[in-house]
Motif scaffolding. Sequence first.
Motif, PDB file in Angstrom:
ATOM      1  N   ARG A   8       0.798  -1.223   0.000  1.00 54.54           N
ATOM      2  CA  ARG A   8       0.000   0.000   0.000  1.00 54.54           C
ATOM      3  C   ARG A   8       0.836   1.281   0.000  1.00 54.54           C
ATOM      4  O   ARG A   8       0.289   2.374  -0.057  1.00 54.54           O
ATOM      5  N   SER A   9       2.133   1.138   0.125  1.00 53.03           N
ATOM      6  CA  SER A   9       2.983   2.337   0.161  1.00 53.03           C
ATOM      7  C   SER A   9       2.989   3.003  -1.210  1.00 53.03           C
ATOM      8  O   SER A   9       3.421   2.406  -2.199  1.00 53.03           O
ATOM      9  N   SER A  10       2.549   4.255  -1.256  1.00 50.09           N
ATOM     10  CA  SER A  10       2.528   4.914  -2.572  1.00 50.09           C
ATOM     11  C   SER A  10       3.937   5.283  -3.009  1.00 50.09           C
ATOM     12  O   SER A  10       4.219   5.350  -4.212  1.00 50.09           O
ATOM     13  N   TYR A  13       5.213   2.133  -4.483  1.00 46.42           N
ATOM     14  CA  TYR A  13       4.441   1.925  -5.721  1.00 46.42           C
ATOM     15  C   TYR A  13       5.091   2.697  -6.875  1.00 46.42           C
ATOM     16  O   TYR A  13       5.202   2.204  -8.000  1.00 46.42           O
ATOM     17  N   ARG A  14       5.582   3.918  -6.585  1.00 45.34           N
ATOM     18  CA  ARG A  14       6.284   4.696  -7.638  1.00 45.34           C
ATOM     19  C   ARG A  14       7.471   3.902  -8.179  1.00 45.34           C
ATOM     20  O   ARG A  14       7.685   3.820  -9.389  1.00 45.34           O
ATOM     21  N   VAL A  15       8.259   3.351  -7.252  1.00 47.43           N
ATOM     22  CA  VAL A  15       9.459   2.602  -7.677  1.00 47.43           C
ATOM     23  C   VAL A  15       9.049   1.339  -8.434  1.00 47.43           C
ATOM     24  O   VAL A  15       9.679   0.977  -9.432  1.00 47.43           O
ATOM     25  N   GLU A  37       6.998  -2.928  11.187  1.00 43.88           N
ATOM     26  CA  GLU A  37       8.276  -3.569  10.829  1.00 43.88           C
ATOM     27  C   GLU A  37       9.325  -2.565  10.346  1.00 43.88           C
ATOM     28  O   GLU A  37      10.513  -2.863  10.365  1.00 43.88           O
ATOM     29  N   GLN A  38       8.875  -1.358   9.949  1.00 40.32           N
ATOM     30  CA  GLN A  38       9.831  -0.338   9.503  1.00 40.32           C
ATOM     31  C   GLN A  38      10.702   0.177  10.649  1.00 40.32           C
ATOM     32  O   GLN A  38      11.736   0.797  10.402  1.00 40.32           O
ATOM     33  N   SER A  39      10.272  -0.077  11.907  1.00 38.92           N
ATOM     34  CA  SER A  39      11.036   0.411  13.060  1.00 38.92           C
ATOM     35  C   SER A  39      11.884  -0.676  13.709  1.00 38.92           C
ATOM     36  O   SER A  39      12.503  -0.443  14.753  1.00 38.92           O
ATOM     37  N   ALA A  50      13.253   4.846   8.678  1.00 34.74           N
ATOM     38  CA  ALA A  50      12.121   3.953   8.963  1.00 34.74           C
ATOM     39  C   ALA A  50      10.998   4.126   7.950  1.00 34.74           C
ATOM     40  O   ALA A  50       9.816   4.202   8.315  1.00 34.74           O
ATOM     41  N   LEU A  51      11.382   4.213   6.690  1.00 38.25           N
ATOM     42  CA  LEU A  51      10.404   4.383   5.611  1.00 38.25           C
ATOM     43  C   LEU A  51      10.688   3.367   4.504  1.00 38.25           C
ATOM     44  O   LEU A  51      11.832   2.955   4.322  1.00 38.25           O
ATOM     45  N   VAL A  52       9.654   2.984   3.768  1.00 41.35           N
ATOM     46  CA  VAL A  52       9.858   2.274   2.513  1.00 41.35           C
ATOM     47  C   VAL A  52       9.566   3.277   1.394  1.00 41.35           C
ATOM     48  O   VAL A  52       8.786   4.209   1.606  1.00 41.35           O
ATOM     49  N   PRO A  53      10.188   3.118   0.229  1.00 47.45           N
ATOM     50  CA  PRO A  53      11.020   2.005  -0.201  1.00 47.45           C
ATOM     51  C   PRO A  53      12.500   2.196   0.137  1.00 47.45           C
ATOM     52  O   PRO A  53      12.947   3.307   0.406  1.00 47.45           O
ATOM     53  N   THR A  64      17.922   5.049  -0.687  1.00 47.42           N
ATOM     54  CA  THR A  64      16.629   5.373  -0.082  1.00 47.42           C
ATOM     55  C   THR A  64      15.997   6.528  -0.860  1.00 47.42           C
ATOM     56  O   THR A  64      16.628   7.112  -1.733  1.00 47.42           O
ATOM     57  N   GLN A  65      14.764   6.869  -0.527  1.00 43.46           N
ATOM     58  CA  GLN A  65      13.976   7.942  -1.145  1.00 43.46           C
ATOM     59  C   GLN A  65      13.567   7.546  -2.569  1.00 43.46           C
ATOM     60  O   GLN A  65      14.408   7.427  -3.470  1.00 43.46           O
ATOM     61  N   SER A  66      12.265   7.404  -2.765  1.00 43.15           N
ATOM     62  CA  SER A  66      11.758   6.891  -4.045  1.00 43.15           C
ATOM     63  C   SER A  66      12.249   7.687  -5.258  1.00 43.15           C
ATOM     64  O   SER A  66      12.619   7.102  -6.280  1.00 43.15           O
ATOM     65  N   LEU A  67      12.281   9.020  -5.152  1.00 39.79           N
ATOM     66  CA  LEU A  67      12.677   9.795  -6.337  1.00 39.79           C
ATOM     67  C   LEU A  67      14.167   9.619  -6.629  1.00 39.79           C
ATOM     68  O   LEU A  67      14.577   9.555  -7.800  1.00 39.79           O
ATOM     69  N   ILE A 104       2.267  16.715  -0.999  1.00 37.82           N
ATOM     70  CA  ILE A 104       0.994  16.025  -0.739  1.00 37.82           C
ATOM     71  C   ILE A 104       1.235  14.800   0.146  1.00 37.82           C
ATOM     72  O   ILE A 104       0.665  14.676   1.233  1.00 37.82           O
ATOM     73  N   HIS A 105       2.074  13.918  -0.332  1.00 40.07           N
ATOM     74  CA  HIS A 105       2.227  12.610   0.300  1.00 40.07           C
ATOM     75  C   HIS A 105       2.609  12.651   1.796  1.00 40.07           C
ATOM     76  O   HIS A 105       1.997  11.944   2.604  1.00 40.07           O
ATOM     77  N   PRO A 106       3.586  13.475   2.209  1.00 37.10           N
ATOM     78  CA  PRO A 106       4.041  13.376   3.611  1.00 37.10           C
ATOM     79  C   PRO A 106       2.948  13.683   4.637  1.00 37.10           C
ATOM     80  O   PRO A 106       2.977  13.162   5.748  1.00 37.10           O
ATOM     81  N   ASN A 108      -0.002  12.721   4.778  1.00 36.49           N
ATOM     82  CA  ASN A 108      -0.888  11.581   5.056  1.00 36.49           C
ATOM     83  C   ASN A 108      -0.121  10.311   5.361  1.00 36.49           C
ATOM     84  O   ASN A 108      -0.674   9.214   5.302  1.00 36.49           O
ATOM     85  N   ASN A 109       1.139  10.440   5.670  1.00 34.55           N
ATOM     86  CA  ASN A 109       1.951   9.275   5.989  1.00 34.55           C
ATOM     87  C   ASN A 109       1.428   8.610   7.279  1.00 34.55           C
ATOM     88  O   ASN A 109       0.951   9.315   8.170  1.00 34.55           O
ATOM     89  N   PRO A 110       1.508   7.271   7.370  1.00 34.66           N
ATOM     90  CA  PRO A 110       0.990   6.609   8.576  1.00 34.66           C
ATOM     91  C   PRO A 110       1.518   7.209   9.882  1.00 34.66           C
ATOM     92  O   PRO A 110       0.758   7.407  10.834  1.00 34.66           O
ATOM     93  N   ARG A 111       2.808   7.583   9.924  1.00 36.38           N
ATOM     94  CA  ARG A 111       3.340   8.091  11.202  1.00 36.38           C
ATOM     95  C   ARG A 111       2.755   9.460  11.547  1.00 36.38           C
ATOM     96  O   ARG A 111       2.584   9.798  12.714  1.00 36.38           O
ATOM     97  N   VAL A 112       2.427  10.262  10.533  1.00 30.46           N
ATOM     98  CA  VAL A 112       1.825  11.581  10.776  1.00 30.46           C
ATOM     99  C   VAL A 112       0.396  11.395  11.299  1.00 30.46           C
ATOM    100  O   VAL A 112      -0.014  12.013  12.287  1.00 30.46           O
TER     101      VAL A 112
END
Length: 214
Positions: A8-10, A13-15, A37-39, A50-53, A64-67, A104-106, A108-112
């Motif tokens: 579900r990680s957008s 998903y980009r990568v 599991e990211q922690s 502690a982020l994917v991808p 790290t970092q999708s872009l 936009i994305h940050p 709505n991140n689960p940790r936020v």
Amino acid sequence: MILYDYFRSSAAYRVRIALQMKGIVVEHRQVHLQRGEQSRPSYLATNPQALVPTLELDDGTVLTQSLAIIEYLEALRPEPRLIPVDPVLAARVRAVALAIACDIHPLNNPRVVKYLETELNAPETGVDAWRRHWLLNGLEAVERLIAPMGSPAGPFCFGAAVTLADVCLIPQLYSARRFETPLDHLPRILAVEAACADLPAFRAAHPSRQADAQ
Ligand SMILES: N[C@@H](CCC(=O)N[C@@H](CS)C(=O)NCC(=O)O)C(=O)O
């Protein structure tokens, strides 16, 4: 190569879309975000944020970092190009990608969202309103950023070929739909979504097609 991924990680998903577009096969290792599991220390050693991808190269190098990962894939296998050669078009493509990935994305991140719920005691309705507000605010601006404005009009964000802008937009739309964000007033975005839905690379990268899909 190993992609640390979550269906579900957008950002992941980009990568996945970029990998599919370029025909690069990787091993997928799932990091279950809802189970935290990211922690885990073992994953933090790989990705201190502690982020994917995360992409681990065959020699053990970690990206790290999708872009940044997608820029690496673009250098590794330039065709099909996701970032146009023309510098003005490249800047406009990157601007849409960054508007999504940074603005936009940050929010709505689960940790936020978890912080809003557990530390600030925000009610469920407030959290839902927060999500939809920032998704809508950002996507309405993207609708204007990808409007023709003298460039080819589609079917993708910037003309007849998929670019990094589409690679970022489609996962964000998946999240927007998941949180029931109204999109009917965004015709350019809906047209891009329909065009990408026809492409095998986008279909293969969809969350519902991943091994950890629930
Ligand atoms: N800017 C980062 C964002 C990565 C990111 O935020 N990933 C989310 C999933 S889409 C995550 O791992 N969240 C874990 C959490 O919030 O605890 C990127 O583009 O890679």
